[in-house]
Scaffold this motif. Sequence first.
Motif, mmCIF file in Angstrom:
data_model
loop_
_atom_site.group_PDB
_atom_site.id
_atom_site.type_symbol
_atom_site.label_atom_id
_atom_site.label_comp_id
_atom_site.label_asym_id
_atom_site.label_seq_id
_atom_site.Cartn_x
_atom_site.Cartn_y
_atom_site.Cartn_z
ATOM 1 N N ASP A 139 48.689 76.405 7.594
ATOM 2 C CA ASP A 139 47.385 75.819 7.446
ATOM 3 C C ASP A 139 47.320 74.445 6.591
ATOM 4 O O ASP A 139 46.906 73.761 6.848
ATOM 5 N N SER A 140 48.304 74.773 5.758
ATOM 6 C CA SER A 140 48.612 73.527 4.882
ATOM 7 C C SER A 140 49.364 72.545 5.653
ATOM 8 O O SER A 140 49.399 71.462 5.703
ATOM 9 N N PHE A 141 50.116 72.805 6.505
ATOM 10 C CA PHE A 141 50.932 72.088 7.371
ATOM 11 C C PHE A 141 50.238 71.384 8.477
ATOM 12 O O PHE A 141 50.079 70.128 8.509
ATOM 13 N N THR A 142 48.939 72.156 8.815
ATOM 14 C CA THR A 142 47.968 71.567 9.669
ATOM 15 C C THR A 142 47.161 70.448 8.897
ATOM 16 O O THR A 142 46.886 69.230 9.468
ATOM 17 N N ASP A 143 46.823 70.808 7.738
ATOM 18 C CA ASP A 143 46.205 69.720 6.829
ATOM 19 C C ASP A 143 46.804 68.477 7.072
ATOM 20 O O ASP A 143 46.487 67.097 7.179
ATOM 21 N N MET A 144 48.217 68.621 6.714
ATOM 22 C CA MET A 144 49.064 67.427 6.298
ATOM 23 C C MET A 144 49.228 66.798 7.642
ATOM 24 O O MET A 144 49.186 65.589 7.508
ATOM 25 N N SER A 145 49.354 67.372 8.813
ATOM 26 C CA SER A 145 49.287 66.620 10.078
ATOM 27 C C SER A 145 48.175 65.821 10.425
ATOM 28 O O SER A 145 48.136 64.749 10.796
ATOM 29 N N LEU A 146 46.813 66.403 10.092
ATOM 30 C CA LEU A 146 45.439 65.803 10.371
ATOM 31 C C LEU A 146 45.410 64.593 9.330
ATOM 32 O O LEU A 146 45.094 63.465 9.710
ATOM 33 N N ILE A 147 45.846 64.533 8.287
ATOM 34 C CA ILE A 147 45.719 63.696 7.019
ATOM 35 C C ILE A 147 46.667 62.482 7.515
ATOM 36 O O ILE A 147 46.343 61.205 7.633
ATOM 37 N N ASN A 148 47.881 62.799 8.095
ATOM 38 C CA ASN A 148 48.899 61.794 8.411
ATOM 39 C C ASN A 148 48.320 61.145 9.777
ATOM 40 O O ASN A 148 48.388 59.792 9.704
ATOM 41 N N LEU A 149 47.881 61.584 10.479
ATOM 42 C CA LEU A 149 47.175 61.270 11.818
ATOM 43 C C LEU A 149 45.987 60.169 11.422
ATOM 44 O O LEU A 149 45.938 59.110 12.056
ATOM 45 N N ALA A 150 45.044 60.629 10.316
ATOM 46 C CA ALA A 150 44.104 59.673 10.142
ATOM 47 C C ALA A 150 44.603 58.498 9.457
ATOM 48 O O ALA A 150 44.053 57.542 9.540
ATOM 49 N N ILE A 151 45.485 58.480 8.729
ATOM 50 C CA ILE A 151 46.025 57.351 7.772
ATOM 51 C C ILE A 151 46.812 56.368 9.029
ATOM 52 O O ILE A 151 46.345 55.121 8.803
ATOM 53 N N ARG A 152 47.519 57.004 9.922
ATOM 54 C CA ARG A 152 48.059 56.108 10.715
ATOM 55 C C ARG A 152 47.177 55.314 11.642
ATOM 56 O O ARG A 152 47.221 54.123 12.266
ATOM 57 N N ARG A 153 46.305 56.206 12.144
ATOM 58 C CA ARG A 153 45.308 55.564 13.032
ATOM 59 C C ARG A 153 44.285 54.386 12.342
ATOM 60 O O ARG A 153 43.940 53.433 12.932
ATOM 61 N N ILE A 154 43.790 54.880 11.157
ATOM 62 C CA ILE A 154 43.019 53.740 10.445
ATOM 63 C C ILE A 154 43.955 52.552 10.088
ATOM 64 O O ILE A 154 43.361 51.496 10.318
ATOM 65 N N ALA A 155 45.279 52.605 9.753
ATOM 66 C CA ALA A 155 45.873 51.800 9.530
ATOM 67 C C ALA A 155 46.289 50.739 10.521
ATOM 68 O O ALA A 155 46.243 49.581 10.656
ATOM 69 N N SER A 156 46.122 51.231 11.923
ATOM 70 C CA SER A 156 46.378 50.754 13.124
ATOM 71 C C SER A 156 45.142 49.630 13.104
ATOM 72 O O SER A 156 45.473 48.697 13.670
#
Length: 402
Positions: free
Chosen positions: A268-285
Motif C-alpha cells: 500500500d505504501s508502494f501504491t502511494d509512491m506510484s500515485l505521487i510520482n505520477l502526479a508530480i510527472r503529470r503536473i510538471a509536464s
Amino acid sequence: MTTYNISLADLRQDVAGVIPAELVLGWNGQDKTSTRHDQLLAPFRTRGTIVSTDSAGLSQLTQRYTLAQVMKLISEPKEVIHSYGTAIGGEAIGIWAADNSQMFFPEAIAPSRVVAQMLAVQARVKALQVQIGIGIHSCECFKVGGGLFGEGADFIEAIAEDETSGGEIVLSKAIHEHLSGPVRDAARVRGDLEKKGALWSLADYPGSLEAVEGNNPHYPTPFDAAFFQRLRSASLAELGKEEFPEYRKTRTVVFVKVDHRPHAFLLDSFTDMSLINLAIRRIASSHGADVVKSNGTLAIVLFPEGHGAVAFSRDLIEENRALGFNAHVGLTHGEVYLFPLANGEREIAGNPVNIASKLAEDSGLDGVLVEDSVALGDAARNGEPFRLTLSKVELTGRRFPV
C-alpha cells in the motif's frame, strides 16, 4: 486548478519510479490479504545487515567551498566505505548522490565482521576533513527497484541521518548481540535513544582490528566517470579554480517532499509512491518543467525562473492534497551541476538543491517556501516573509500559503 485524474490505470503508460508497475497493479487488482501480500513480495524478500551513513556538517561546508570542492570532500569517505564494504561481499544500494550512503551484507556475512569493517572505515575517515556517522542493523527487508524497503531499513536509515555524530557507529540490538570481546565491551548504551529502541554507540575504538581494506573506491556515483576521475585526481585547491561548464547550469530548483500515510502493508505504501510520482510527472509536464528525479517520496524539478516554479508548486500541493498527501516544497535559484548517467537518467548537485531540501524537509512550514535567491518581482509582495536557521545556516524568503 487543473484536474489531473491520477489513477493506477496510468501505471501502464507512465513511469512508476523505483517500484515495478506490475507489483503495484498485482496488489491492487485483487483482494488485499496478508497471504497475497507475502506471495507478491516473496521474490524480493531478503535478510542481512544494513549499513547506513550520513556526513556531518554538509550545510556549513557549502558556505565555505565551491561545489566541486564540496563534492570531493564528501566523496572521500564514500570511497573508503565502498572499498571496505565490498571487500567482504557488501553491495552498494542505490545511487550515493548526496552525503549519505547505504550498503547491504547478506545474512551469510557475520554482523561482527561488518562492524569490524566499519570500525576500520571510521579509523581511516578520521584523517579526512569530512566525518561520518554510521548506523548498523540486521533485519529482514525487501530489495525492490534497486532500493531497500521495510521497517528495519527505514529505522536504521533514520538513525544514521538523525542520531549519529561524526566518527560514531550506532548499533541496533540485533547487531550488538552478535558482538563479543573488546568490541562488545567498548559499546556504550545510547540512553538518549531508548524511545527508539535498544541502541549502542561505538566511537574512537582503541583496540586492534581484523579488517580487509579492499581496493574498489568506485561507489555508485551521481556523476559520470570523467568527473569522478577529476574529483579523485585533483587537489582541493585545483578544484576551487575549475568551473566545469559542461555540467554547470543556472536554474530555479523545486525540491518536493511528500509525507506518506502509515500502512499495515508495504505494498500500500508502494501504491502511494506510484500515485505521487505520477502526479508530480503529470503536473510538471503541464507546466513545461524539467523533472530530474521523482520517486514517489521526493522530487527535484527545474525551471528557468521563479514564476513558473511557484505556479507548479501550488498545483502540486493542491493535487497531492486531493490524493490525501501533504507535499512540502522549497524553491531556490542558482548554479547547479547536472550529470548524465550511463542508464540515461541524470543526477543533480549544488548548494541550491541543499537549501531547497532544507526548506522542504526541515522548516516545519506548509505552503511554497521561496528563498530570496528566487526572483519573483511584484509577486513577492503576496508572500509572507520568513527567517529560519537550519543546520546553522540562516535562510530568508517568502512563504506562499496554499
